[in-house]
Design an enzyme around this catalytic site. Sequence first.
Site, PDB file in Angstrom:
ATOM      1  CG  HIS A 192     -51.362  50.765  91.941  1.00 47.86           C
ATOM      2  ND1 HIS A 192     -50.349  51.563  91.464  1.00 47.86           N
ATOM      3  CD2 HIS A 192     -50.788  49.964  92.887  1.00 47.86           C
ATOM      4  CE1 HIS A 192     -49.226  51.283  92.096  1.00 47.86           C
ATOM      5  NE2 HIS A 192     -49.461  50.304  92.957  1.00 47.86           N
ATOM      6  CG  HIS A 231     -48.722  47.883  89.258  1.00 43.96           C
ATOM      7  ND1 HIS A 231     -49.811  47.855  90.078  1.00 43.96           N
ATOM      8  CD2 HIS A 231     -47.668  47.467  90.011  1.00 43.96           C
ATOM      9  CE1 HIS A 231     -49.448  47.436  91.284  1.00 43.96           C
ATOM     10  NE2 HIS A 231     -48.146  47.202  91.264  1.00 43.96           N
ATOM     11  CB  CYS A 271     -38.344  45.390 104.467  1.00 45.18           C
ATOM     12  SG  CYS A 271     -39.884  46.107 103.853  1.00 45.18           S
ATOM     13  CB  CYS A 274     -38.228  45.474 100.284  1.00 41.41           C
ATOM     14  SG  CYS A 274     -38.519  47.227 100.426  1.00 41.41           S
ATOM     15  CB  CYS A 327     -38.932  49.847 104.827  1.00 41.91           C
ATOM     16  SG  CYS A 327     -39.166  49.870 103.037  1.00 41.91           S
ATOM     17  CG  HIS A 332     -42.925  48.491 101.900  1.00 42.67           C
ATOM     18  ND1 HIS A 332     -41.723  48.290 101.252  1.00 42.67           N
ATOM     19  CD2 HIS A 332     -43.892  48.096 101.039  1.00 42.67           C
ATOM     20  CE1 HIS A 332     -41.948  47.776 100.052  1.00 42.67           C
ATOM     21  NE2 HIS A 332     -43.249  47.651  99.898  1.00 42.67           N
ATOM     22  CE  LYS A 335     -43.964  52.702  94.988  1.00 37.57           C
ATOM     23  NZ  LYS A 335     -43.551  51.404  95.446  1.00 37.57           N
ATOM     24  CE  LYS A 391     -48.185  45.853  95.953  1.00 36.11           C
ATOM     25  NZ  LYS A 391     -47.821  45.348  94.659  1.00 36.11           N
TER      26      LYS A 391
HETATM   27  O1  ME8 Z   1     -41.393  44.938  92.856  1.00 37.62           O
HETATM   28  N1  ME8 Z   1     -45.210  54.789  90.591  1.00 37.62           N
HETATM   29  O2  ME8 Z   1     -43.378  44.120  92.057  1.00 37.62           O
HETATM   30  P1  ME8 Z   1     -44.383  45.315  92.385  1.00 37.62           P
HETATM   31  C1  ME8 Z   1     -44.534  54.299  89.537  1.00 37.62           C
HETATM   32  N2  ME8 Z   1     -42.349  41.756  91.847  1.00 37.62           N
HETATM   33  N3  ME8 Z   1     -44.338  52.989  89.317  1.00 37.62           N
HETATM   34  C2  ME8 Z   1     -44.860  52.133  90.197  1.00 37.62           C
HETATM   35  C3  ME8 Z   1     -45.586  52.567  91.328  1.00 37.62           C
HETATM   36  C4  ME8 Z   1     -45.747  53.965  91.495  1.00 37.62           C
HETATM   37  N4  ME8 Z   1     -46.428  54.481  92.506  1.00 37.62           N
HETATM   38  N5  ME8 Z   1     -45.985  51.479  92.003  1.00 37.62           N
HETATM   39  C5  ME8 Z   1     -45.531  50.391  91.317  1.00 37.62           C
HETATM   40  C6  ME8 Z   1     -42.060  44.056  92.357  1.00 37.62           C
HETATM   41  N6  ME8 Z   1     -44.854  50.793  90.221  1.00 37.62           N
HETATM   42  C7  ME8 Z   1     -41.404  42.779  91.961  1.00 37.62           C
HETATM   43  C8  ME8 Z   1     -40.666  42.979  90.650  1.00 37.62           C
HETATM   44  S1  ME8 Z   1     -39.198  42.079  88.609  1.00 37.62           S
HETATM   45  C9  ME8 Z   1     -38.224  40.788  88.320  1.00 37.62           C
HETATM   46  C10 ME8 Z   1     -39.936  41.778  90.153  1.00 37.62           C
HETATM   47  C11 ME8 Z   1     -44.232  49.924  89.210  1.00 37.62           C
HETATM   48  O3  ME8 Z   1     -45.744  44.775  92.152  1.00 37.62           O
HETATM   49  C12 ME8 Z   1     -42.756  50.214  89.075  1.00 37.62           C
HETATM   50  O4  ME8 Z   1     -42.322  49.747  87.822  1.00 37.62           O
HETATM   51  O5  ME8 Z   1     -44.084  45.917  93.706  1.00 37.62           O
HETATM   52  C13 ME8 Z   1     -42.190  49.347  90.175  1.00 37.62           C
HETATM   53  O6  ME8 Z   1     -40.815  49.063  90.008  1.00 37.62           O
HETATM   54  C14 ME8 Z   1     -43.014  48.109  90.033  1.00 37.62           C
HETATM   55  O7  ME8 Z   1     -44.335  48.595  89.675  1.00 37.62           O
HETATM   56  C15 ME8 Z   1     -43.075  47.298  91.316  1.00 37.62           C
HETATM   57  O8  ME8 Z   1     -44.088  46.356  91.220  1.00 37.62           O
END
Ligand code: ME8
Length: 652
Positions: free
Chosen positions: A29, A32, A137, A140, A154, A157, A307, A310
């Site tokens: 989304h 990301h 959680c 997380c 949390c 979430h 925020k 998904k």
């Molecule tokens: O946490 N606003 O993956 P994830 C801004 N796999 N940035 C956002 C966002 C939002 N609403 N939603 C997601 C993970 N992001 C782990 C990471 S790294 C070794 C492992 C971005 O799919 C932001 O950079 O939940 C956030 O930190 C990341 O997506 C989390 O992606």
Amino acid sequence: MANQLIDGVKMSEKFYVTTPIYYVNAQPHIGHAYTTVVGDFLKRFHELDGFEAYYLTGTDEHGEKIYQAAIEHEIDPLMFCDEISKRFAEAWNVLDISNDDFIRTTEARHKKVVNQILNTVYENDDIYYDEYEGLYCVGCERFMTEKELVDGMCVDHKQPPERRREGNYFFRMEKYQEWLRIHIEENPGFIRPTGYRNEVLSMLNQSIGNLSISRPKERVPWGIELPWDSEHVTYVWFDALINYISALNFPDGEKFSNFWPNSHHLIGKDILKAHAVFWPTILKAAGIPIYQSLSVGGFLMGKDGQKMSKTLGNVVDPFELTKAYGSDAVRYYLLKDTVFGQDSSVGENMLVTRYNADLANDLGNLLSRVRALLLRHFKAIIPEGKQEESDQEVIDSGIGLIGKVRPLVDSLRFFEALEEIMAFVRLLNRYFNDEAPWKLAKEAESQTRLATVLYNVTEGLRITSTLLEPAMPNKAIQIRKDLGLGDYNFSDVVSWGGVTPGTKIPNFTEMLFPKQEAETKSSNESVSIQTIPEKTRKDCKEMVDEVSIDDFSRIELRVARVIKAEKVHGADKLLKLCVDVGADERTVVSGIAPWYKPEDLAERKVILVSNLKSAKLRGIVSQGMVLAAEDGDGNVRLIEPADAVPVGSLVR
Ligand code: ME8
């Protein structure tokens, strides 16, 4: 970050930037996309600034929640990962992300390095087995402390964590706590913006405990087996963080020796603790130098003010947005309308407003105005100028721009960096309007001045496009192509005169930024002014003889016949017309109700702008615009074609 001086230390000319690797439990989304666009902006910026840059992104594919998602979809976990990982790669493709690698944690190259690091830390006696009970959680994928919860839930979430008790292997993280605290104290640039650094320092002022780094395989079968105990798999965070070096072929790879530890991790604030506490202590325990900097972004918020995620189901789809407005517009918007580090609301209407103001009006218009005059008065050849005192402000601002932009990018103030560039574009527009080259063109003795003004605006656009390239790689190239120019880097924008007089510009081009209408706009005003702001309308008046043929030829006009007309409920000025355009029938909403009764319009022929982007007005999708003119008394009269012209004919 780009700074060659971080905490007083001269950095090498290597720049390695990473995004988080995204979980594959749901589709990509715009949140990301935000972090990934920032990463791409930084990579391209550094490359143009003379650095050897390397950009990594990828997907995080192990752990409990991925396993659960695959089970819910009744599909083999790896096949599930393949599918969603591909969607992330596609999203980065449509957004023109120039990542050099895309790592997946299910790849053998990654698992190999995870095994190596686990073995090293285990052999150093920094891993032990214990029973643990705590609050977990799944969103997380970590145990949480009571303090982190709000109303027992949390924060990210909106779910209460589960109480769990199980036998796990633990990493002696606390052993490295004091070392980490001192490192952060001594290196203010290590975690930025400062608010997040302070947050981590306060975490480190209390006991951080040790980190559970395994899960029993009977509960979570989807993970990398521990090398010394096949009944346990590696905890997903321990596995995932290692991607930043497994992708560089740690320990012997050329990329590893080339780019590590000049590494700059970009993350969102949700994963601060894992990157600021887990990761440096793991690296330290494995005897690997730690990364250079951690840059922490805020959240993009959905319409509901929460925020975007998904889990909460309030996401904006990057594919749809890019399809509607193009990748450059989406990239520019994300960088220009957010403050890195803080939460920002984003939405399609805001994107359209930003696009029309900065890109269509200020930048696109200027390009087409200067091109029109070059085509008309210099046979498409960029002339040589003769600078005068009054040109100095534009020249100084242009060559000083990179000096202003670089420190802003270095300090993560991306929107201010872009604002500096757009302020220069506005200065060029003022210069153009003040010098009025269309008037100069009429006087024989002003021809040298005309040449100088056009040369300077062209040179200004060359500098602008080079500096905008990290944000808008395609449009930047298009601007230069439209001016017959090639590519430049930042060392080419510190002096005036990069455009060679005599350069030929192409006769025909695509419009750089066609004006957009917000799909959701529904007020009467948007009908009566057709969203052209006052400033542009004024420009149009002044410049009415300067629309280029290629701009004009993009507008399709057709003869149409009104089949029926009716009032639009609740809108005094609007009529809803059903028109026959020859090949099809359309609905057009028009602001002509004060001057026409619906029953007077049936069977009338009109001229329709037939390739206008559809717009929603009062909930009705309007597919075009009918042409009308004002008579001397302020009444609006429809333009009518001659009777003999058949419906559907193109108006030329
Ligand atoms: O946490 N606003 O993956 P994830 C801004 N796999 N940035 C956002 C966002 C939002 N609403 N939603 C997601 C993970 N992001 C782990 C990471 S790294 C070794 C492992 C971005 O799919 C932001 O950079 O939940 C956030 O930190 C990341 O997506 C989390 O992606």
